[in-house]
Design an enzyme around this catalytic site. Structure first.
Site, PDB file in Angstrom:
ATOM      1  CE  LYS A   1      -3.732   1.907   2.634  1.00  0.00           C
ATOM      2  NZ  LYS A   1      -5.042   2.005   3.873  1.00  0.00           N
TER       3      LYS A   1
ATOM      4  CB  SER B   1      -8.217   3.661   2.607  1.00  0.00           C
ATOM      5  OG  SER B   1      -7.418   3.271   3.636  1.00  0.00           O
TER       6      SER B   1
ATOM      7  CB  SER C   1      -8.329   0.891   5.685  1.00  0.00           C
ATOM      8  OG  SER C   1      -9.077   1.949   5.470  1.00  0.00           O
TER       9      SER C   1
END
Ligand code: GLN
Length: 490
Positions: free
Chosen positions: A82, A157, A181
């Site tokens: 990420k 997210s 997330s």
């Protein structure tokens, strides 16, 4: 055994075995993943940056290590990271204009740990800007598409990390979870995602969103792989004062198909008003399955303060974010507006143009909640609610080893469906947020399809008892075939 072009289909533990037997090389495996990215990425859009050359160089080094008998569990296995985790020499954007050209000069602790294993990093994944969102539509660059239905969101997210694993663009990935997330996108993309206990994984080098809630965790296609990655990334780190000085067990040792003696609670508040009936049905069916595997299931558990979780979170998280994001002033690093009348004007313009709408909304909410005269009414009160939520869990865990619940009240929604209504978007996290508020470990695993879209089962554990969470997840997974289902992208 898949053919040379299909090696991306391997799980970590399968790949590890074939690598160790020298039936395949890490370079071949990495090439297959890069080829897969070439085939599907223009539709899925998981990555902000693809690091193919770096990955191949790392793979060739990994092959050397394996040949020398020096291979570790994750040596040579392609991973996606990420874009909120600091990677030395590789752009780390947080999907924000503010950091669009920011190249860190150090690695996050988790990256360092993966490098020690012989990491092969294929790229940095798309996310909601600064991890604020539930759909990855808040990325300043582009939206990521759900591999199961390209018109739908992958969740957020960490949407890019979840979509990459679901689409076979990496064998595993890392994400971060502040209010859901990791678990929510795992649920929406039909993969496994765990948020470890607060303190389990060092956040050094994780760009901070809400420091009392943030945790790092993996996405994988199955529970055994999840345990393998956890074995590597957990552990005390003097560089993160919130990381717990506890030994790390071998999480794979806990995996067993039998649940006799395990007591499981099903909290009724998590079947919230407005939950999709198919989601509720599949989660109840999953609890039934756990009962058949020998667990004792209590269907009538209550966590009475659950309903206040969302409200408390949307005070606490923006408050902490407003403090954490004060550092983006255009002076030290990142985006910077030069045309300005003075330094204050420069900062104002930098923040005006560098941040997107949702980030600004959070900064304003948080600054307001923390300002003199309002602090007691909002922040302090939210912290008190936090204690009540934590106590609900403490009481429940006196009787049960784990709790099971839906991860998300709905399957993946359409791109664009909720962008105009932030409140509705916030509701996506109603089942995941209390777990961050209480600092507990929680996993989401595939529990079936509703209308062809994945539904996740959330398993919540006692602090630092990831082992039992994984054990229950594994037993369920072994007894069902959901984990074998993959989206059809051709
Ligand atoms: N969707 C939640 C938010 O927007 C949680 C985000 C996260 O866990 N990073 O705050």
């Amino acid at each position: 055994m898949p053919g040379p072009n299909d090696l991306w289909r391997l799980s970590i533990h399968e790949a590890r075995q074939t690598l160790a037997k020298r039936e395949i090389s890490s370079v071949e495996l990495t090439q297959s993943v890069i080829q897969r990215i070439g085939e599907v990425e223009n539709r899925v859009k998981s990555y902000v940056t693809v690091t193919a050359d770096l990955a191949l160089a790392q793979a060739s080094k990994a092959d050397g290590r394996i040949a020398a008998g020096d291979g570790l569990p994750l040596t040579g296995i392609p991973v996606a990271i990420k874009d909120v985790l600091s990677t030395n020499g590789v752009r780390t954007t947080c999907s924000s204009r503010m950091l669009e050209n920011f190249v860190p000069i150090y690695d996050a602790t988790v990256i360092e740990k993966l490098k020690r294993q012989g990491m092969v990093m294929v790229g940095k994944t798309n996310m909601d800007e600064f991890a604020m969102g539930s759909s990855t539509e808040n990325s300043a660059f582009f939206a990521t598409h759900n591999p199961w239905d390209l018109e739908r969101v992958p969740g957020g997210s960490s949407g890019g990390s979840a979509a990459a694993v679901a689409a076979g663009e990496a064998l595993y990935s890392l994400g971060s979870d502040t209010g859901g997330s990791i678990r929510q996108p795992a649920s929406l993309c039909g993969v496994v995602g765990i948020k470890p206990t607060y303190g389990r994984v060092s956040r050094y080098g994780l760009v901070a969103f809400a420091s009392s809630l943030d945790q790092i965790g993996p996405f994988t296609t199955n529970v055994r792989d999840c345990a393998l990655v956890l074995n590597t990334i957990c552990g005390h780190d003097p560089l993160d004062s919130t990381s717990a000085p506890l030994p790390v067990p071998d999480f794979t040792a806990a995996l067993a198909p039998d649940l006799r003696g395990v007591k499981i609670g099903v909290p009724k508040e998590y079947f919230v008003e407005g939950i999709q009936p198919e989601v509720a049905d599949l989660v109840r069916a999953a609890a039934n399955q756990l009962e058949r595997l020998g667990a004792e299931v209590d269907w009538d558990v209550s966590l009475p303060h659950t309903q206040y979780g969302l409200a408390a979170y949307y005070i606490i998280a923006p408050s902490e974010a407003s403090a954490n994001l004060a550092r983006y002033d255009g002076v030290k690093y990142g985006f910077s507006v030069q045309e300005a009348t003075d330094v204050w004007d420069a900062m104002m313009r930098t923040r005006q143009h560098g941040f997107g709408e949702e980030v600004k909304r959070r900064i304003m909410l948080g600054t307001y909640a923390l300002s003199a005269g309002y602090y007691d009414a909002y922040y302090l009160k939210a912290q008190k609610v936090r204690t009540l939520i934590k106590k609900d869990f403490d009481t429940a865990f006196e009787k049960y080893h784990v709790l099971v619940a839906p991860t998300s009240p709905s399957v993946a929604f359409k791109i664009g469906e909720k962008v105009a209504n932030p409140l509705e978007m916030y509701l996506s996290d109603v089942c995941t947020i209390p777990i961050n508020i209480a600092g507990l470990p929680g996993i989401s695993i595939p529990a079936g399809l509703a209308g062809g879209l994945p539904v996740g089962l959330q398993i919540i554990g006692k602090p630092f008892d990831e082992e039992t969470v994984l054990k229950v997840a594994y037993a369920y997974e072994q007894a069902t075939e959901w984990q074998e289902k993959r989206p059809d992208l051709g």
